[in-house]
Motif scaffolding. Sequence first.
Motif, mmCIF file in Angstrom:
data_model
loop_
_atom_site.group_PDB
_atom_site.id
_atom_site.type_symbol
_atom_site.label_atom_id
_atom_site.label_comp_id
_atom_site.label_asym_id
_atom_site.label_seq_id
_atom_site.Cartn_x
_atom_site.Cartn_y
_atom_site.Cartn_z
ATOM 1 N N GLU A 156 68.091 60.308 63.254
ATOM 2 C CA GLU A 156 66.787 60.183 63.904
ATOM 3 C C GLU A 156 65.677 59.835 62.922
ATOM 4 O O GLU A 156 64.594 59.448 63.315
ATOM 5 C CB GLU A 156 66.423 61.467 64.653
ATOM 6 N N CYS A 157 65.932 59.994 61.603
ATOM 7 C CA CYS A 157 64.929 59.677 60.582
ATOM 8 C C CYS A 157 64.986 58.215 60.155
ATOM 9 O O CYS A 157 64.099 57.740 59.464
ATOM 10 C CB CYS A 157 65.123 60.568 59.353
ATOM 11 N N ASP A 158 66.011 57.507 60.562
ATOM 12 C CA ASP A 158 66.187 56.101 60.168
ATOM 13 C C ASP A 158 65.437 55.213 61.156
ATOM 14 O O ASP A 158 65.993 54.726 62.132
ATOM 15 C CB ASP A 158 67.675 55.769 60.127
ATOM 16 N N MET A 159 64.157 54.989 60.899
ATOM 17 C CA MET A 159 63.301 54.252 61.831
ATOM 18 C C MET A 159 63.610 52.768 61.884
ATOM 19 O O MET A 159 63.434 52.129 62.907
ATOM 20 C CB MET A 159 61.817 54.415 61.443
ATOM 21 N N ASP A 160 64.036 52.189 60.760
ATOM 22 C CA ASP A 160 64.255 50.741 60.720
ATOM 23 C C ASP A 160 65.724 50.354 60.933
ATOM 24 O O ASP A 160 66.070 49.179 60.941
ATOM 25 C CB ASP A 160 63.728 50.136 59.426
ATOM 26 N N GLY A 161 66.599 51.355 61.128
ATOM 27 C CA GLY A 161 67.984 51.089 61.482
ATOM 28 C C GLY A 161 68.851 50.531 60.381
ATOM 29 O O GLY A 161 69.909 49.965 60.652
ATOM 30 N N ASN A 162 68.441 50.708 59.118
ATOM 31 C CA ASN A 162 69.250 50.163 58.034
ATOM 32 C C ASN A 162 70.232 51.171 57.447
ATOM 33 O O ASN A 162 70.906 50.892 56.477
ATOM 34 C CB ASN A 162 68.355 49.598 56.922
ATOM 35 N N GLY A 163 70.300 52.371 58.030
ATOM 36 C CA GLY A 163 71.248 53.380 57.588
ATOM 37 C C GLY A 163 70.788 54.225 56.421
ATOM 38 O O GLY A 163 71.515 55.093 55.962
ATOM 39 N N VAL A 164 69.577 53.982 55.920
ATOM 40 C CA VAL A 164 69.026 54.717 54.781
ATOM 41 C C VAL A 164 67.662 55.281 55.169
ATOM 42 O O VAL A 164 66.843 54.584 55.773
ATOM 43 C CB VAL A 164 68.867 53.789 53.553
ATOM 44 N N VAL A 165 67.423 56.552 54.848
ATOM 45 C CA VAL A 165 66.121 57.171 55.113
ATOM 46 C C VAL A 165 65.277 57.025 53.855
ATOM 47 O O VAL A 165 65.656 57.508 52.790
ATOM 48 C CB VAL A 165 66.282 58.657 55.503
ATOM 49 N N SER A 166 64.139 56.309 53.999
ATOM 50 C CA SER A 166 63.320 56.004 52.828
ATOM 51 C C SER A 166 61.852 55.884 53.230
ATOM 52 O O SER A 166 61.496 56.050 54.400
ATOM 53 C CB SER A 166 63.776 54.691 52.189
ATOM 54 N N ALA A 167 61.018 55.535 52.264
ATOM 55 C CA ALA A 167 59.597 55.319 52.521
ATOM 56 C C ALA A 167 59.377 54.183 53.516
ATOM 57 O O ALA A 167 58.353 54.149 54.211
ATOM 58 C CB ALA A 167 58.859 55.037 51.215
ATOM 59 N N ASP A 168 60.326 53.251 53.621
ATOM 60 C CA ASP A 168 60.220 52.179 54.609
ATOM 61 C C ASP A 168 60.186 52.752 56.027
ATOM 62 O O ASP A 168 59.468 52.256 56.899
ATOM 63 C CB ASP A 168 61.383 51.197 54.471
ATOM 64 N N ASP A 169 60.968 53.807 56.268
ATOM 65 C CA ASP A 169 60.982 54.456 57.587
ATOM 66 C C ASP A 169 59.643 55.122 57.867
ATOM 67 O O ASP A 169 59.141 55.081 58.997
ATOM 68 C CB ASP A 169 62.118 55.484 57.651
ATOM 69 N N LEU A 170 59.070 55.714 56.845
ATOM 70 C CA LEU A 170 57.752 56.331 56.982
ATOM 71 C C LEU A 170 56.724 55.276 57.368
ATOM 72 O O LEU A 170 55.879 55.501 58.247
ATOM 73 C CB LEU A 170 57.361 57.021 55.674
#
Length: 199
Positions: A156-170
Amino acid sequence: ANVFQYEADGAADYNTWHFVKSKNGYYEIYSDIDGGNRLLLDLDMGKPDNRTNIGVYTNTESDAQKFKLVANDDGSYYILTKASGDRSAVEIEDASGSRGGNAQQFEINGHDCQKWVLEPVEAFSMTGDLNGDNSVDVLDLILLRRSIVENSSDIECDMDGNGVVSADDLNVMQNYLLGRGDIDFKTHGTPKNTIFPER
C-alpha cells in the motif's frame, strides 16, 4: 438486462455491485456480471419520469448511468438518479417484497422500497490508504513518511507501482493531495460495492 430483486443467497456476480466515483458527487454503479467492469446500472433512455425502468447496459458516459448516494438515519441510502435532477431514486416497483420485484425510478417519497443497504463483500484495502479509513489524506502521508524512514516494503506504500517504497512515492501522494496528480488506486481484496475515490 433488467434489474430485479431476489432473496439474499450470498455474494455472487449477479448480486454484487461496485461504486466508482464519477464527478460532482455522482457514482457509476458496475455489476459484477461479465467481469465487473462492463455493465452499469442504467436508467432506460435517461428518462426523468416516474416508473422509468432500471437495467444494466454498457457504458454510455451519460447521465442515465450517474447516481448519488444520500444517507438516511437508519444506515440505509437513497440512490438518486442524475437524469431526474436528483428528484427521484432507485426503488422496487410497488414496494414489492417478492422475488422478481422490478427496479425502477420514482420520485423520493420516503418509502422503504427506496432505501438500500450497502454491505461489504470482503476485506478491503487501497493503495495509499495506510490507516484503513477508505480515503487517502494527510494522515496517510504521515504514515508513508514513517514507512520510508523504516524501509517498509508494504504494497500500500508503493504509490507509483514500481515495487519499491521511496521518496518518489511520497512525491506521488503529495501531488495527489495537492490536486496536481493521481494515484493508480489498485485494490487488494476489493469488495465490489466499495466506494472508490474520485479519479
